[in-house]
Design a protein around this motif. Structure first.
Motif, PDB file in Angstrom:
ATOM      1  N   HIS A   1       6.750  -6.978  59.230  1.00  0.00           N
ATOM      2  CA  HIS A   1       6.161  -8.304  59.039  1.00  0.00           C
ATOM      3  C   HIS A   1       6.116  -8.691  57.563  1.00  0.00           C
ATOM      4  CE1 HIS A   1       4.025  -7.812  63.157  1.00  0.00           C
ATOM      5  NE2 HIS A   1       5.244  -8.284  63.286  1.00  0.00           N
ATOM      6  N   LEU A   2       5.792  -7.738  56.704  1.00  0.00           N
ATOM      7  CA  LEU A   2       5.756  -8.038  55.268  1.00  0.00           C
ATOM      8  C   LEU A   2       7.165  -8.323  54.746  1.00  0.00           C
ATOM      9  CD1 LEU A   2       3.973  -8.425  52.823  1.00  0.00           C
ATOM     10  CD2 LEU A   2       4.100  -5.958  52.408  1.00  0.00           C
ATOM     11  N   THR A   3       8.152  -7.607  55.250  1.00  0.00           N
ATOM     12  CA  THR A   3       9.547  -7.871  54.866  1.00  0.00           C
ATOM     13  C   THR A   3       9.970  -9.270  55.303  1.00  0.00           C
ATOM     14  OG1 THR A   3      10.109  -5.527  54.929  1.00  0.00           O
ATOM     15  CG2 THR A   3      11.941  -7.096  55.148  1.00  0.00           C
TER      16      THR A   3
ATOM     17  N   SER B   1       9.662  -9.638  41.040  1.00  0.00           N
ATOM     18  CA  SER B   1       9.797  -8.221  40.684  1.00  0.00           C
ATOM     19  C   SER B   1       8.759  -7.394  41.445  1.00  0.00           C
ATOM     20  CB  SER B   1       9.695  -8.005  39.171  1.00  0.00           C
ATOM     21  OG  SER B   1       8.419  -8.354  38.699  1.00  0.00           O
ATOM     22  N   GLN B   2       7.605  -7.983  41.737  1.00  0.00           N
ATOM     23  CA  GLN B   2       6.615  -7.290  42.551  1.00  0.00           C
ATOM     24  C   GLN B   2       7.147  -7.073  43.968  1.00  0.00           C
ATOM     25  OE1 GLN B   2       3.387 -10.041  42.033  1.00  0.00           O
ATOM     26  NE2 GLN B   2       2.421  -8.821  40.436  1.00  0.00           N
ATOM     27  N   HIS B   3       7.853  -8.059  44.522  1.00  0.00           N
ATOM     28  CA  HIS B   3       8.470  -7.884  45.847  1.00  0.00           C
ATOM     29  C   HIS B   3       9.336  -6.625  45.838  1.00  0.00           C
ATOM     30  CE1 HIS B   3       8.389 -12.206  47.765  1.00  0.00           C
ATOM     31  NE2 HIS B   3       7.187 -11.779  47.445  1.00  0.00           N
ATOM     32  N   LYS B   4      10.168  -6.475  44.814  1.00  0.00           N
ATOM     33  CA  LYS B   4      11.076  -5.318  44.744  1.00  0.00           C
ATOM     34  C   LYS B   4      10.296  -4.007  44.701  1.00  0.00           C
ATOM     35  CE  LYS B   4      15.042  -7.578  42.776  1.00  0.00           C
ATOM     36  NZ  LYS B   4      15.131  -8.640  41.838  1.00  0.00           N
ATOM     37  N   GLU B   5       9.245  -3.965  43.906  1.00  0.00           N
ATOM     38  CA  GLU B   5       8.449  -2.740  43.793  1.00  0.00           C
ATOM     39  C   GLU B   5       7.747  -2.420  45.121  1.00  0.00           C
ATOM     40  OE1 GLU B   5       4.959  -0.891  40.952  1.00  0.00           O
ATOM     41  OE2 GLU B   5       5.999  -2.708  40.294  1.00  0.00           O
TER      42      GLU B   5
END
Length: 188
Positions: A85-87, A116-120
């Motif tokens: 769901h978060l993805t 960049s937070q999404h990637k982390e």
């Protein structure tokens, strides 16, 4: 009658828009204008509240003793659904919402912190998903401490991100970049 806008942290100081020095000279918003400009923040915060609650439920289920006591299969399923769901949420933001906002708002540009937070976050979730898939297939026995450790590995940036994103979408910031009429055409 709708609730008034939330008060500033310091009663003598009006909130400043994120990422913009301008805006502090703007007149106060009426209740109607606040509703129009704050719509996206409120909508996003509903999703983010769900993610915070689910994350905390999962983390609590990994404590000793677990609270709530989720069966191993239920913990695996709920954690994988959380990741899924978060993805999906982030994919929608990155494809449909952030590109529109980034035209005027630096907070939503690719090189800055929200993306960049999404990637982390997704690096941490990928590790969690690999572990959970191994547990679901029977390749590995579920260790709640390991699930908790993996969750904690991205929890800090997740919560920071959830807060910063809503903060960037709040009425006082949106009105710096968008007219009241344009707000109706923004995706969400």
């Amino acid at each position: 009658m709708p609730p008034p806008p939330p008060p500033a942290a310091n009663k003598d100081e009006q909130p400043k828009p994120a990422g913009a020095g301008a805006g502090s000279d703007l007149p106060p918003l009426s209740a109607k204008e606040f509703r129009v400009y704050n719509r996206m923040a409120e909508h996003m915060d509903q999703f983010h509240t769900h993610f915070r609650l689910t994350y905390n439920t999962l983390l609590s289920a990994c404590a000793t003793p677990p609270k709530p006591k989720l069966a191993p299969r239920a913990l695996i399923t709920q954690a994988l659904e959380f990741c899924h769901h978060l993805t999906m949420h982030h994919t929608i933001e990155e494809r449909h919402i952030f590109p529109v906002l980034a035209r005027r708002m630096p907070e939503f540009r690719r090189e800055l912190s929200l993306l960049s937070q999404h990637k982390e976050i997704h690096r941490g979730m990928a590790a969690l998903e690999r572990y959970l898939e191994a547990c679901r297939s029977g390749e590995t026995d579920l260790d709640r401490r390991e699930v908790g450790r993996l969750l904690e590995g991205f929890g800090g940036v997740l919560f920071e991100h959830l807060d910063e994103e809503v903060h960037a979408l709040r009425a006082e910031n949106m009105r710096v970049y968008w007219s009241e009429r344009e707000m109706a055409g923004l995706p969400m």
